[in-house]
Design an enzyme around this catalytic site. Structure first.
Site, PDB file in Angstrom:
ATOM      1  N   GLY A  42       0.845  -1.180   0.000  1.00 54.78           N
ATOM      2  CA  GLY A  42       0.000   0.000   0.000  1.00 54.78           C
ATOM      3  C   GLY A  42       0.884   1.235   0.000  1.00 54.78           C
ATOM      4  O   GLY A  42       2.029   1.188   0.444  1.00 54.78           O
ATOM      5  N   GLN A  47       2.913   9.975   1.070  1.00 57.09           N
ATOM      6  CA  GLN A  47       4.193   9.275   1.086  1.00 57.09           C
ATOM      7  C   GLN A  47       5.020   9.563  -0.165  1.00 57.09           C
ATOM      8  O   GLN A  47       6.202   9.236  -0.201  1.00 57.09           O
ATOM      9  CB  GLN A  47       3.980   7.770   1.225  1.00 57.09           C
ATOM     10  CG  GLN A  47       3.443   7.371   2.590  1.00 57.09           C
ATOM     11  CD  GLN A  47       3.257   5.886   2.667  1.00 57.09           C
ATOM     12  OE1 GLN A  47       2.251   5.338   2.241  1.00 57.09           O
ATOM     13  NE2 GLN A  47       4.267   5.214   3.211  1.00 57.09           N
ATOM     14  N   CYS A  90       6.068   0.035   7.274  1.00 53.57           N
ATOM     15  CA  CYS A  90       5.697   1.237   6.529  1.00 53.57           C
ATOM     16  C   CYS A  90       6.870   1.642   5.646  1.00 53.57           C
ATOM     17  O   CYS A  90       8.013   1.697   6.108  1.00 53.57           O
ATOM     18  CB  CYS A  90       5.349   2.365   7.502  1.00 53.57           C
ATOM     19  SG  CYS A  90       4.856   3.889   6.687  1.00 53.57           S
ATOM     20  N   LEU A  91       6.567   1.933   4.382  1.00 53.93           N
ATOM     21  CA  LEU A  91       7.622   2.335   3.455  1.00 53.93           C
ATOM     22  C   LEU A  91       8.286   3.646   3.871  1.00 53.93           C
ATOM     23  O   LEU A  91       9.427   3.896   3.508  1.00 53.93           O
ATOM     24  CB  LEU A  91       7.055   2.456   2.037  1.00 53.93           C
ATOM     25  CG  LEU A  91       6.549   1.152   1.417  1.00 53.93           C
ATOM     26  CD1 LEU A  91       5.909   1.420   0.055  1.00 53.93           C
ATOM     27  CD2 LEU A  91       7.660   0.136   1.303  1.00 53.93           C
ATOM     28  N   HIS A 132      -4.389   1.346   7.576  1.00 56.39           N
ATOM     29  CA  HIS A 132      -3.025   1.893   7.612  1.00 56.39           C
ATOM     30  C   HIS A 132      -2.910   3.064   6.635  1.00 56.39           C
ATOM     31  O   HIS A 132      -2.399   4.139   6.995  1.00 56.39           O
ATOM     32  CB  HIS A 132      -2.032   0.784   7.247  1.00 56.39           C
ATOM     33  CG  HIS A 132      -0.609   1.215   7.173  1.00 56.39           C
ATOM     34  ND1 HIS A 132       0.334   0.795   8.077  1.00 56.39           N
ATOM     35  CD2 HIS A 132       0.057   2.022   6.298  1.00 56.39           C
ATOM     36  CE1 HIS A 132       1.512   1.334   7.762  1.00 56.39           C
ATOM     37  NE2 HIS A 132       1.368   2.074   6.670  1.00 56.39           N
ATOM     38  N   GLU A 133      -3.388   2.867   5.406  1.00 53.55           N
ATOM     39  CA  GLU A 133      -3.285   3.936   4.404  1.00 53.55           C
ATOM     40  C   GLU A 133      -4.201   5.106   4.748  1.00 53.55           C
ATOM     41  O   GLU A 133      -3.841   6.268   4.533  1.00 53.55           O
ATOM     42  CB  GLU A 133      -3.581   3.397   3.002  1.00 53.55           C
ATOM     43  CG  GLU A 133      -2.654   2.273   2.552  1.00 53.55           C
ATOM     44  CD  GLU A 133      -1.172   2.557   2.706  1.00 53.55           C
ATOM     45  OE1 GLU A 133      -0.750   3.728   2.594  1.00 53.55           O
ATOM     46  OE2 GLU A 133      -0.406   1.602   2.937  1.00 53.55           O
ATOM     47  N   HIS A 136      -2.476   7.396   7.051  1.00 53.80           N
ATOM     48  CA  HIS A 136      -1.563   8.317   6.357  1.00 53.80           C
ATOM     49  C   HIS A 136      -2.302   9.561   5.867  1.00 53.80           C
ATOM     50  O   HIS A 136      -1.758  10.671   5.920  1.00 53.80           O
ATOM     51  CB  HIS A 136      -0.888   7.634   5.164  1.00 53.80           C
ATOM     52  CG  HIS A 136       0.320   6.853   5.518  1.00 53.80           C
ATOM     53  ND1 HIS A 136       1.450   7.414   6.074  1.00 53.80           N
ATOM     54  CD2 HIS A 136       0.594   5.534   5.378  1.00 53.80           C
ATOM     55  CE1 HIS A 136       2.361   6.479   6.261  1.00 53.80           C
ATOM     56  NE2 HIS A 136       1.871   5.324   5.862  1.00 53.80           N
TER      57      HIS A 136
END
Length: 149
Positions: A42, A47, A90-91, A132-133, A136
């Site tokens: 994701g 991000q 997380c990226l 999660h997204e 963000h």
């Protein structure tokens, strides 16, 4: 085009993202390319430095068939009382997984990449990934869940 991923503690990751008026197919394409290139499941627009309520997800590609989905102006309509606890990465925060409690099932409304209004129910990993997204898009990181534990 693969975009640079914004890393914590960049202040853009803590900002509330604005709803978008139209679907930006180029942004969505870039986000998919960036997510797959970074081996993620994701990726939210902040991000990649875009402060819009957009994220992409492919919860299944690492284990089998790809199932890419784009979410524009997503809204969680319902969350189950039943929860799940997963280790999330997380990226934007590499190599720092966190145990996070999320609803086991959710119902979501969003615009698709084609601009069509969608509504769907998700459970398990897909539900956790969407939450999660969505975090963000609201300036919340997995580190905030760690502090709350």
């Amino acid at each position: 085009m693969i975009r640079d991923i914004v890393m914590d503690p960049d202040p853009r990751l803590r900002m509330l993202c604005a709803p978008v008026l139209g679907v930006d197919a180029e942004l969505i394409g870039d986000m998919f390319e960036t997510m797959y290139g970074a081996m993620g499941r994701g990726l939210a627009a902040p991000q990649v430095g875009v402060m819009s309520r957009v994220f992409v997800m492919d919860a299944t590609w690492k284990a089998g068939e790809a199932s890419p989905m784009a979410f524009v102006n997503p809204e969680i309509l319902w969350r189950s009382a039943e929860v799940q606890v997963n280790e999330e990465g997380c990226l934007s925060i590499p190599d720092r997984p966190v145990l996070v409690t999320r609803p086991a099932r959710i119902e979501v409304m969003w615009l698709s990449e084609s601009g069509a209004q969608r509504r769907g129910a998700f459970e398990g990993f897909e539900a956790a990934c969407i939450c999660h997204e969505m975090d963000h898009l609201d300036g919340v990181l997995i580190l905030d869940h760690e502090a709350a534990a």
